[in-house]
Design an enzyme around this catalytic site. Structure first.
Site, PDB file in Angstrom:
ATOM      1  N   LYS A   1       0.819  -1.197   0.000  1.00 56.72           N
ATOM      2  CA  LYS A   1       0.000   0.000   0.000  1.00 56.72           C
ATOM      3  C   LYS A   1       0.858   1.255   0.000  1.00 56.72           C
ATOM      4  O   LYS A   1       0.387   2.350  -0.259  1.00 56.72           O
ATOM      5  CB  LYS A   1      -0.866   0.018   1.277  1.00 56.72           C
ATOM      6  CG  LYS A   1      -1.760  -1.169   1.446  1.00 56.72           C
ATOM      7  CD  LYS A   1      -2.412  -1.126   2.848  1.00 56.72           C
ATOM      8  CE  LYS A   1      -3.085  -2.422   3.157  1.00 56.72           C
ATOM      9  NZ  LYS A   1      -3.509  -2.504   4.556  1.00 56.72           N
ATOM     10  N   GLY A   2       2.133   1.080   0.320  1.00 59.69           N
ATOM     11  CA  GLY A   2       3.005   2.236   0.571  1.00 59.69           C
ATOM     12  C   GLY A   2       3.099   3.232  -0.568  1.00 59.69           C
ATOM     13  O   GLY A   2       3.221   4.430  -0.342  1.00 59.69           O
TER      14      GLY A   2
ATOM     15  N   GLU B   1       7.577   2.546  -6.546  1.00 57.94           N
ATOM     16  CA  GLU B   1       7.818   1.963  -5.219  1.00 57.94           C
ATOM     17  C   GLU B   1       7.964   3.089  -4.202  1.00 57.94           C
ATOM     18  O   GLU B   1       8.460   4.175  -4.524  1.00 57.94           O
ATOM     19  CB  GLU B   1       9.083   1.084  -5.318  1.00 57.94           C
ATOM     20  CG  GLU B   1       9.551   0.414  -4.070  1.00 57.94           C
ATOM     21  CD  GLU B   1       8.575  -0.577  -3.441  1.00 57.94           C
ATOM     22  OE1 GLU B   1       7.451  -0.158  -3.140  1.00 57.94           O
ATOM     23  OE2 GLU B   1       8.976  -1.725  -3.192  1.00 57.94           O
ATOM     24  N   ASP B   2       7.543   2.830  -2.971  1.00 63.66           N
ATOM     25  CA  ASP B   2       7.644   3.858  -1.935  1.00 63.66           C
ATOM     26  C   ASP B   2       9.083   4.048  -1.452  1.00 63.66           C
ATOM     27  O   ASP B   2       9.618   5.138  -1.459  1.00 63.66           O
ATOM     28  CB  ASP B   2       6.709   3.539  -0.749  1.00 63.66           C
ATOM     29  CG  ASP B   2       6.889   2.119  -0.206  1.00 63.66           C
ATOM     30  OD1 ASP B   2       7.749   1.359  -0.716  1.00 63.66           O
ATOM     31  OD2 ASP B   2       6.168   1.758   0.751  1.00 63.66           O
TER      32      ASP B   2
ATOM     33  N   ASP C   1      14.960  -0.208   0.731  1.00 59.96           N
ATOM     34  CA  ASP C   1      15.843  -0.362   1.882  1.00 59.96           C
ATOM     35  C   ASP C   1      16.933  -1.354   1.477  1.00 59.96           C
ATOM     36  O   ASP C   1      17.924  -0.973   0.857  1.00 59.96           O
ATOM     37  CB  ASP C   1      14.991  -0.834   3.071  1.00 59.96           C
ATOM     38  CG  ASP C   1      15.756  -0.904   4.376  1.00 59.96           C
ATOM     39  OD1 ASP C   1      16.944  -0.551   4.390  1.00 59.96           O
ATOM     40  OD2 ASP C   1      15.177  -1.321   5.394  1.00 59.96           O
TER      41      ASP C   1
ATOM     42  N   PHE D   1      13.941   4.652  10.091  1.00 60.34           N
ATOM     43  CA  PHE D   1      12.566   4.246   9.776  1.00 60.34           C
ATOM     44  C   PHE D   1      11.690   5.479   9.657  1.00 60.34           C
ATOM     45  O   PHE D   1      11.656   6.321  10.548  1.00 60.34           O
ATOM     46  CB  PHE D   1      12.042   3.300  10.855  1.00 60.34           C
ATOM     47  CG  PHE D   1      10.797   2.582  10.411  1.00 60.34           C
ATOM     48  CD1 PHE D   1      10.885   1.418   9.660  1.00 60.34           C
ATOM     49  CD2 PHE D   1       9.541   3.080  10.722  1.00 60.34           C
ATOM     50  CE1 PHE D   1       9.739   0.763   9.224  1.00 60.34           C
ATOM     51  CE2 PHE D   1       8.387   2.425  10.300  1.00 60.34           C
ATOM     52  CZ  PHE D   1       8.495   1.262   9.552  1.00 60.34           C
TER      53      PHE D   1
ATOM     54  N   ASP E   1       3.811   3.446   6.500  1.00 64.46           N
ATOM     55  CA  ASP E   1       3.104   3.237   7.772  1.00 64.46           C
ATOM     56  C   ASP E   1       4.018   2.659   8.844  1.00 64.46           C
ATOM     57  O   ASP E   1       5.111   2.183   8.568  1.00 64.46           O
ATOM     58  CB  ASP E   1       1.968   2.232   7.569  1.00 64.46           C
ATOM     59  CG  ASP E   1       2.507   0.813   7.399  1.00 64.46           C
ATOM     60  OD1 ASP E   1       3.407   0.617   6.552  1.00 64.46           O
ATOM     61  OD2 ASP E   1       2.051  -0.101   8.118  1.00 64.46           O
TER      62      ASP E   1
ATOM     63  N   ARG F   1       0.046   6.657   7.465  1.00 62.52           N
ATOM     64  CA  ARG F   1       0.165   6.772   6.006  1.00 62.52           C
ATOM     65  C   ARG F   1      -0.351   8.130   5.540  1.00 62.52           C
ATOM     66  O   ARG F   1       0.092   8.675   4.546  1.00 62.52           O
ATOM     67  CB  ARG F   1      -0.670   5.689   5.307  1.00 62.52           C
ATOM     68  CG  ARG F   1      -0.184   4.277   5.514  1.00 62.52           C
ATOM     69  CD  ARG F   1      -0.940   3.340   4.574  1.00 62.52           C
ATOM     70  NE  ARG F   1      -0.839   1.953   4.966  1.00 62.52           N
ATOM     71  CZ  ARG F   1       0.170   1.140   4.646  1.00 62.52           C
ATOM     72  NH1 ARG F   1       1.177   1.587   3.932  1.00 62.52           N
ATOM     73  NH2 ARG F   1       0.173  -0.117   5.028  1.00 62.52           N
TER      74      ARG F   1
END
Ligand code: 5GP
Length: 198
Positions: free
Chosen positions: A62-63, A118-119, A122, A171, A178, A184
């Site tokens: 969902k990001g 893509e959000d 990492d 983070f 989220d 979000r």
């Protein structure tokens, strides 16, 4: 008589925490204005580079949902959109690179120009898996547009054609990202508050 409130006209300061999220948030990492400007720039780049071959944007739920919908609206081409949802078999905070497809694409990729939206990247393991998965469906091309990349964390060789921002390895939440499904809906991107400061 109290002055009537005009909905949608309140100026929301960028740098102070929204009151409803105050308990959880640490420093602001990217303001909503910086996000808007950068998304516009990415949209212009994609518009220029894909003229004559409008891409299929593939958003990773969902990001990437907020980023995807803003990006789509600043690309001046007849793009198409589809979404995938993936679940990583890693722990909550560390990706293992073994990915389960929870929602697959609805469209055929054969001969399509695909841009994966893509959000955040990492370790890069999730994206590396997705790229292999999409390449197997014989698209004309697959490129990646990632809003955020965490500096120095990548464990997979990745070619990221479009990157919004490189951020320190911390983070972050907001603008689609989220923690336990919350935050979000923040307009900007923030660190979580240090446990020691709470
Ligand atoms: P990777 O496979 O690159 O290690 O992890 C990618 C996924 O992990 C992202 O799509 C996102 O869902 C999650 N992730 C990685 N870093 C963060 C972060 O700082 N904040 C949030 N909310 N999710 C993250």
């Amino acid at each position: 008589m109290p002055t009537p409130k005009l909905s949608g006209t309140e100026v929301e300061p960028n740098i102070s925490h929204p009151q409803w999220a105050h308990e959880a948030l640490g420093d602001l990492v990217i303001s909503k204005d910086a996000l808007r400007e950068r998304v516009e720039e990415l949209g212009e780049l994609i518009t220029t580079e894909y003229r004559g071959r409008p891409p299929l944007l593939v958003g990773v739920l969902k990001g990437a949902s907020f980023f995807m919908s803003d990006l789509a609206r600043v690309i001046k081409l007849p793009i198409e959109m589809d979404f995938m949802a993936v679940a990583s078999y890693g722990s909550a905070t560390r990706s293992s690179g073994v990915v389960r497809i929870v929602k697959d694409l609805d469209v055929d990729l054969t001969e399509r120009h695909v841009v994966v939206v893509e959000d955040i990247v990492d370790s890069g393991l999730t994206l590396a898996y997705l790229q292999r998965y999409l390449q197997a469906r014989k698209p004309a091309s697959v490129e990646v547009c990632a809003l955020l990349v965490k500096q120095g964390q990548q464990r997979a060789p990745l070619e990221l054609k479009y990157v919004g921002f490189t951020i320190p390895a911390q983070f972050v939440v907001g603008y689609g990202l989220d923690v336990d499904e919350k935050y979000r809906n923040l307009n900007g991107i923030w660190c979580l508050k240090n446990k020691a400061d709470q």
